[in-house]
Scaffold this motif. Sequence first.
Motif, PDB file in Angstrom:
ATOM      1  N   LYS A  26      14.473  -8.704  -5.462  1.00 46.17           N
ATOM      2  CA  LYS A  26      15.677  -9.114  -4.741  1.00 46.17           C
ATOM      3  C   LYS A  26      15.444  -9.268  -3.244  1.00 46.17           C
ATOM      4  CE  LYS A  26      18.661  -6.710  -8.065  1.00 46.17           C
ATOM      5  NZ  LYS A  26      19.643  -5.613  -8.259  1.00 46.17           N
ATOM      6  N   GLY A  27      14.316  -8.730  -2.748  1.00 44.87           N
ATOM      7  CA  GLY A  27      14.087  -8.767  -1.311  1.00 44.87           C
ATOM      8  C   GLY A  27      12.638  -8.947  -0.924  1.00 44.87           C
ATOM      9  N   PHE A  28      12.435  -9.437   0.282  1.00 47.78           N
ATOM     10  CA  PHE A  28      11.105  -9.605   0.868  1.00 47.78           C
ATOM     11  C   PHE A  28      11.081  -8.904   2.222  1.00 47.78           C
ATOM     12  CE2 PHE A  28      11.055 -12.827  -2.296  1.00 47.78           C
ATOM     13  CZ  PHE A  28       9.735 -13.176  -2.535  1.00 47.78           C
ATOM     14  N   ILE A  29       9.972  -8.249   2.515  1.00 48.44           N
ATOM     15  CA  ILE A  29       9.790  -7.611   3.822  1.00 48.44           C
ATOM     16  C   ILE A  29       8.507  -8.167   4.446  1.00 48.44           C
ATOM     17  CG2 ILE A  29       9.578  -5.442   5.089  1.00 48.44           C
ATOM     18  CD1 ILE A  29      10.901  -4.031   2.729  1.00 48.44           C
ATOM     19  N   PHE A  30       8.651  -8.790   5.607  1.00 49.33           N
ATOM     20  CA  PHE A  30       7.533  -9.463   6.260  1.00 49.33           C
ATOM     21  C   PHE A  30       7.017  -8.673   7.455  1.00 49.33           C
ATOM     22  CE2 PHE A  30       9.548 -12.943   4.048  1.00 49.33           C
ATOM     23  CZ  PHE A  30       8.527 -13.840   3.757  1.00 49.33           C
ATOM     24  N   ASP A  31       5.707  -8.580   7.549  1.00 43.42           N
ATOM     25  CA  ASP A  31       5.087  -8.204   8.809  1.00 43.42           C
ATOM     26  C   ASP A  31       5.279  -9.377   9.765  1.00 43.42           C
ATOM     27  OD1 ASP A  31       3.486  -6.786  10.663  1.00 43.42           O
ATOM     28  OD2 ASP A  31       1.719  -7.896  10.014  1.00 43.42           O
ATOM     29  N   LEU A  32       5.028  -9.166  11.042  1.00 38.51           N
ATOM     30  CA  LEU A  32       5.231 -10.222  12.035  1.00 38.51           C
ATOM     31  C   LEU A  32       3.913 -10.870  12.471  1.00 38.51           C
ATOM     32  CD1 LEU A  32       7.139 -11.750  13.965  1.00 38.51           C
ATOM     33  CD2 LEU A  32       6.862  -9.853  15.579  1.00 38.51           C
ATOM     34  N   LYS A  85       1.688  -0.051  -0.691  1.00 32.44           N
ATOM     35  CA  LYS A  85       1.332   0.654  -1.922  1.00 32.44           C
ATOM     36  C   LYS A  85       1.821   2.096  -1.894  1.00 32.44           C
ATOM     37  CE  LYS A  85      -2.586  -2.044  -3.566  1.00 32.44           C
ATOM     38  NZ  LYS A  85      -1.970  -2.252  -4.875  1.00 32.44           N
ATOM     39  N   ALA A  86       1.696   2.739  -0.722  1.00 32.56           N
ATOM     40  CA  ALA A  86       2.148   4.131  -0.598  1.00 32.56           C
ATOM     41  C   ALA A  86       3.657   4.250  -0.823  1.00 32.56           C
ATOM     42  CB  ALA A  86       1.780   4.675   0.781  1.00 32.56           C
ATOM     43  N   GLY A  87       4.388   3.193  -0.485  1.00 38.43           N
ATOM     44  CA  GLY A  87       5.836   3.224  -0.630  1.00 38.43           C
ATOM     45  C   GLY A  87       6.358   2.739  -1.967  1.00 38.43           C
ATOM     46  N   GLY A  88       5.457   2.235  -2.812  1.00 36.40           N
ATOM     47  CA  GLY A  88       5.882   1.760  -4.128  1.00 36.40           C
ATOM     48  C   GLY A  88       6.365   0.321  -4.149  1.00 36.40           C
ATOM     49  N   PHE A  89       5.923  -0.482  -3.167  1.00 35.87           N
ATOM     50  CA  PHE A  89       6.319  -1.879  -3.067  1.00 35.87           C
ATOM     51  C   PHE A  89       5.298  -2.791  -3.744  1.00 35.87           C
ATOM     52  CE2 PHE A  89       8.259   0.282   0.492  1.00 35.87           C
ATOM     53  CZ  PHE A  89       9.514  -0.312   0.622  1.00 35.87           C
ATOM     54  N   GLU A 113      12.022  -3.353  -5.942  1.00 36.94           N
ATOM     55  CA  GLU A 113      12.773  -4.612  -5.913  1.00 36.94           C
ATOM     56  C   GLU A 113      12.332  -5.516  -4.758  1.00 36.94           C
ATOM     57  OE1 GLU A 113      17.161  -3.592  -7.623  1.00 36.94           O
ATOM     58  OE2 GLU A 113      16.674  -2.588  -5.710  1.00 36.94           O
ATOM     59  N   CYS A 114      11.313  -5.076  -4.015  1.00 36.28           N
ATOM     60  CA  CYS A 114      10.888  -5.800  -2.814  1.00 36.28           C
ATOM     61  C   CYS A 114       9.407  -6.165  -2.863  1.00 36.28           C
ATOM     62  CB  CYS A 114      11.120  -4.946  -1.563  1.00 36.28           C
ATOM     63  SG  CYS A 114      12.829  -4.426  -1.298  1.00 36.28           S
ATOM     64  N   ILE A 115       9.092  -7.292  -2.240  1.00 33.57           N
ATOM     65  CA  ILE A 115       7.712  -7.706  -2.018  1.00 33.57           C
ATOM     66  C   ILE A 115       7.422  -7.644  -0.524  1.00 33.57           C
ATOM     67  CG2 ILE A 115       6.052  -9.604  -2.138  1.00 33.57           C
ATOM     68  CD1 ILE A 115       7.462 -10.590  -4.638  1.00 33.57           C
ATOM     69  N   LYS A 150       5.925 -13.666 -12.154  1.00 32.20           N
ATOM     70  CA  LYS A 150       6.937 -14.315 -12.998  1.00 32.20           C
ATOM     71  C   LYS A 150       7.778 -13.344 -13.815  1.00 32.20           C
ATOM     72  CE  LYS A 150       3.410 -15.489 -16.505  1.00 32.20           C
ATOM     73  NZ  LYS A 150       2.244 -14.997 -15.738  1.00 32.20           N
ATOM     74  N   ASP A 151       7.229 -12.206 -14.182  1.00 32.54           N
ATOM     75  CA  ASP A 151       7.993 -11.236 -14.981  1.00 32.54           C
ATOM     76  C   ASP A 151       9.018 -10.476 -14.149  1.00 32.54           C
ATOM     77  OD1 ASP A 151       6.515 -11.958 -17.205  1.00 32.54           O
ATOM     78  OD2 ASP A 151       5.057 -10.332 -16.941  1.00 32.54           O
ATOM     79  N   LEU A 152       8.971 -10.673 -12.811  1.00 27.89           N
ATOM     80  CA  LEU A 152       9.851  -9.920 -11.921  1.00 27.89           C
ATOM     81  C   LEU A 152      10.976 -10.771 -11.328  1.00 27.89           C
ATOM     82  CD1 LEU A 152       7.165  -7.827 -10.014  1.00 27.89           C
ATOM     83  CD2 LEU A 152       8.619  -7.066 -11.890  1.00 27.89           C
TER      84      LEU A 152
END
Length: 219
Positions: free
Chosen positions: A3-9, A178-182, A163-165, A216-218
């Motif tokens: 449902k969400g994306f988190i981007f580095d800058l 990875k440490a946060g489960g993303f 729920e985030c990439i 695709k499964d997500l």
Amino acid sequence: MIKGFIFDLDGVITDTAELHYTAWKNLADKMDWEFDRTINDKLRGISRMDSIKVILDHNNAKLNKETLVELAKEKNDIYVESLNTMTPDDYLPGIKELLTNLRIEGFNVALGSASKNALKVLEQLNATAFFDIIGDGNSVSKSKPEPDIFLYGAEKLKLQPEECIVVEDAESGIDAAKAGGFHSIGIGPEERLGHADLRFDSTKEATLFEIKSYFKDLF
């Protein structure tokens, strides 16, 4: 489901790496410290204070905390001044299209950057409208590889990590994801980002179609 994306800058949305390098180089030359691009690569994704400690360690130098803070501020002043040269033409290839498509399809989007100047950079790019949440070096106390900045973004988006990439160009950033489960996407070479769930050599390849095809499964 994603449902969400988190981007580095830096290195993902735009490339301020050369501006950072020049600012650190100016400071190092003034202090008569050795500083080159190999040392600079070790600063990727980490905070300003952690960066200056890396430079100190390389030079076997020791300074009190007050002096370190003053020097970090001096470097930042040089860097911030250089940001005025940035324009909306300075997105990395394909990233504006990706952000646009995420908006069109209704995904939640956060920034997760160690930079305390992230808002200034986004404003120079005219990019603030792409982000629901801006997480930066002012948002959390622990920088990558700790997952705090990404957890902050997910919490503000009211989403769970799964729920985030996370999209990152730094080894420490993928470690943090990875440490946060993303779920994670790395932008850059295999030797630096081979541990990401999905990796692209460049931002141009990181289209929403390719991302959806892999995960695709997500979706």
